[in-house]
Design a protein around this motif. Sequence first.
Motif, PDB file in Angstrom:
ATOM      1  N   SER A 119       0.826  -1.206   0.000  1.00 30.92           N
ATOM      2  CA  SER A 119       0.000   0.000   0.000  1.00 30.92           C
ATOM      3  C   SER A 119       0.860   1.255   0.000  1.00 30.92           C
ATOM      4  CB  SER A 119      -0.888   0.005   1.241  1.00 30.92           C
ATOM      5  OG  SER A 119      -0.092   0.161   2.405  1.00 30.92           O
ATOM      6  N   ARG A 120       0.231   2.399  -0.150  1.00 31.23           N
ATOM      7  CA  ARG A 120       0.946   3.676  -0.094  1.00 31.23           C
ATOM      8  C   ARG A 120       1.687   3.816   1.223  1.00 31.23           C
ATOM      9  NH1 ARG A 120       0.767   8.637  -2.566  1.00 31.23           N
ATOM     10  NH2 ARG A 120       1.477  10.383  -1.278  1.00 31.23           N
ATOM     11  N   LYS A 121       1.093   3.338   2.308  1.00 31.75           N
ATOM     12  CA  LYS A 121       1.691   3.475   3.633  1.00 31.75           C
ATOM     13  C   LYS A 121       2.849   2.501   3.841  1.00 31.75           C
ATOM     14  CE  LYS A 121       0.241   4.404   8.366  1.00 31.75           C
ATOM     15  NZ  LYS A 121       0.545   5.835   8.240  1.00 31.75           N
ATOM     16  N   GLY A 122       2.997   1.528   2.953  1.00 25.98           N
ATOM     17  CA  GLY A 122       4.059   0.539   3.091  1.00 25.98           C
ATOM     18  C   GLY A 122       3.587  -0.792   3.640  1.00 25.98           C
ATOM     19  N   LEU A 123       2.399  -0.832   4.244  1.00 25.15           N
ATOM     20  CA  LEU A 123       1.847  -2.093   4.740  1.00 25.15           C
ATOM     21  C   LEU A 123       1.460  -2.971   3.559  1.00 25.15           C
ATOM     22  CD1 LEU A 123      -0.508  -0.678   7.535  1.00 25.15           C
ATOM     23  CD2 LEU A 123       1.648  -1.898   7.885  1.00 25.15           C
ATOM     24  N   THR A 124       1.764  -4.255   3.669  1.00 27.61           N
ATOM     25  CA  THR A 124       1.382  -5.185   2.609  1.00 27.61           C
ATOM     26  C   THR A 124       0.023  -5.791   2.925  1.00 27.61           C
ATOM     27  OG1 THR A 124       2.610  -6.958   3.710  1.00 27.61           O
ATOM     28  CG2 THR A 124       3.743  -5.732   1.962  1.00 27.61           C
ATOM     29  N   VAL A 125      -0.757  -5.998   1.855  1.00 24.51           N
ATOM     30  CA  VAL A 125      -2.120  -6.505   2.008  1.00 24.51           C
ATOM     31  C   VAL A 125      -2.284  -7.765   1.170  1.00 24.51           C
ATOM     32  CG1 VAL A 125      -4.579  -6.005   1.820  1.00 24.51           C
ATOM     33  CG2 VAL A 125      -2.959  -4.148   2.328  1.00 24.51           C
ATOM     34  N   GLN A 126      -2.713  -8.820   1.831  1.00 23.53           N
ATOM     35  CA  GLN A 126      -3.011 -10.091   1.161  1.00 23.53           C
ATOM     36  C   GLN A 126      -4.468 -10.071   0.717  1.00 23.53           C
ATOM     37  OE1 GLN A 126      -1.554 -13.778   3.032  1.00 23.53           O
ATOM     38  NE2 GLN A 126      -3.693 -14.511   2.997  1.00 23.53           N
ATOM     39  N   ILE A 127      -4.698 -10.351  -0.560  1.00 23.21           N
ATOM     40  CA  ILE A 127      -6.048 -10.343  -1.114  1.00 23.21           C
ATOM     41  C   ILE A 127      -6.685 -11.709  -0.880  1.00 23.21           C
ATOM     42  CG2 ILE A 127      -7.467  -9.902  -3.139  1.00 23.21           C
ATOM     43  CD1 ILE A 127      -5.739  -7.505  -2.147  1.00 23.21           C
ATOM     44  N   ASP A 128      -7.605 -11.763   0.047  1.00 21.82           N
ATOM     45  CA  ASP A 128      -8.330 -13.007   0.307  1.00 21.82           C
ATOM     46  C   ASP A 128      -9.733 -12.982  -0.257  1.00 21.82           C
ATOM     47  OD1 ASP A 128      -6.343 -14.547   1.613  1.00 21.82           O
ATOM     48  OD2 ASP A 128      -6.585 -13.314   3.399  1.00 21.82           O
ATOM     49  N   ASN A 129     -10.158 -11.821  -0.762  1.00 26.27           N
ATOM     50  CA  ASN A 129     -11.433 -11.727  -1.472  1.00 26.27           C
ATOM     51  C   ASN A 129     -11.409 -10.453  -2.300  1.00 26.27           C
ATOM     52  OD1 ASN A 129     -14.177 -11.398  -2.263  1.00 26.27           O
ATOM     53  ND2 ASN A 129     -14.850 -12.613  -0.508  1.00 26.27           N
ATOM     54  N   THR A 130     -11.565 -10.595  -3.613  1.00 20.39           N
ATOM     55  CA  THR A 130     -11.527  -9.415  -4.484  1.00 20.39           C
ATOM     56  C   THR A 130     -12.780  -8.560  -4.345  1.00 20.39           C
ATOM     57  OG1 THR A 130     -12.468 -10.638  -6.357  1.00 20.39           O
ATOM     58  CG2 THR A 130     -10.058 -10.600  -6.154  1.00 20.39           C
ATOM     59  N   ASP A 131     -13.789  -9.078  -3.641  1.00 22.66           N
ATOM     60  CA  ASP A 131     -15.006  -8.301  -3.407  1.00 22.66           C
ATOM     61  C   ASP A 131     -14.878  -7.406  -2.180  1.00 22.66           C
ATOM     62  OD1 ASP A 131     -17.540  -7.410  -3.964  1.00 22.66           O
ATOM     63  OD2 ASP A 131     -18.563  -9.057  -2.952  1.00 22.66           O
TER      64      ASP A 131
END
Length: 463
Positions: free
Chosen positions: A301-313
């Motif tokens: 993310s912009r903030k540097g935190l990584t995000v795992q996509i577990d639902n595209t909805d």
Amino acid sequence: MAPFQFIDRPSPFSTKGGRTLPIFAVTPAHIETGTIDPIALDWAKKAGFAATAGSLLLIPTEDGHLGGALFGLGSNPSEAPFLTGKLARTLPAGEWHIETAPLTANRLSLGYGLGSYRFDRYRSETSPVPKLLIPQDADGADIKRQLAGVFLARDLINIPTNDMGPEELEGAMRALAAHYKADMSVIIGEDLLAENFPLVHTVGRASAAAPRLLEMRWGKKGNRKLTLVGKGVCFDTGGLDIKPAASMALMKKDMGGAANVLGLALMIMDAKLKIDLRVIIPAVENSISANAFRPGDIYRSRKGLTVQIDNTDAEGRLILADALAYADEDEPDLLIDMATLTGAARVALGPELPPFFTDDEDLAHDLTDASLETDDPLWRMPLYKGYERDLNASVADLTNAPSGGMAGAITAALFLKRFVTRTKSWAHFDIYGWAQKERPHSPIGGEAQAIRALYRYLGSKLR
């Protein structure tokens, strides 16, 4: 300067003064005690008019012409403060004034105005609307300002995505900015990556309409800094985790957060509140294509935190994460985000009562008071820290979709909170943006939620 109007429509208000027909707004007690105009009372008794809430009885003159109307308020008018909105849809076309009513002038006029809303953009024929004279002791300018903000939000939500995609939403915001001489800037497509908005780009890249970040600034530097962030998902298929058809039918309203912050911004600018205002809208379509983001992907993310996509909805919180981090860098005094974010909020409180989340106790108290004063329903829900563990991902900093389905509105709010670390005060509103049932002050369709309460709060603090 008149308030901004996105769609031209006839005014619901008359300017004819004494040449208008009278409406006697009465309770059953008025009929029983005879404390109304004698001619109206006689006609009411002959017709068996009981003054039930929302009932209407037209009164003829002696020569058979229309002479006025009786409008029932029921036994407890306070239970339906905007009941006069029904008049706007039941009165015959003409010029009217309310002769007597146990309501404040502002409340009866605002109720009538809210109920006058019609979305006729796609109809080949329209019918004339009745017009009401605003009482002299009402604040006509402020009533028209609030209606303009509410109607803007309703219009933007009601317009289908083929006419209200990211590009058209940008156009609507540009028109609003031009009307109030605000500054406007836009970052589009691949430039989002260059400017470090990776999650906005990720969600919107599969659409033929390029994703974009919209930003508007208005007001004087040195005033209290207010930033509004609105979720602008102009249509949500659910992405590769595609929604069923029934769940997709109303997804033109998934930009309801953006629509509502623009309506609130209109009120603020038109009232010339002493605010350094900033409005940020990530505008995207969550579409399906060969380059759509996938379950299992991980993005920074912009903030540097990584995000795992577990639902595209669960895409709305992704674009808000980048937008909130961007807003937070400016350290505003108050940061408000609005989003049609979770079905869990609807399960908890239904479509008419939006929850809000904040750690600021004074703000929560003041917003609750403003909600009650304006009859704009809100309910505070907790940012319960015990659920933060549900945001943990197996191989990233955060998951965008905690498993189990419990406390979904709270975990979504906690997710957003991770991206707000510098702001003095922050509140998140999980709105529905849609009226499922007709009410006196609103037809079925796009709805403004929380913005009249927020306007009251801001006006009391910053006028």
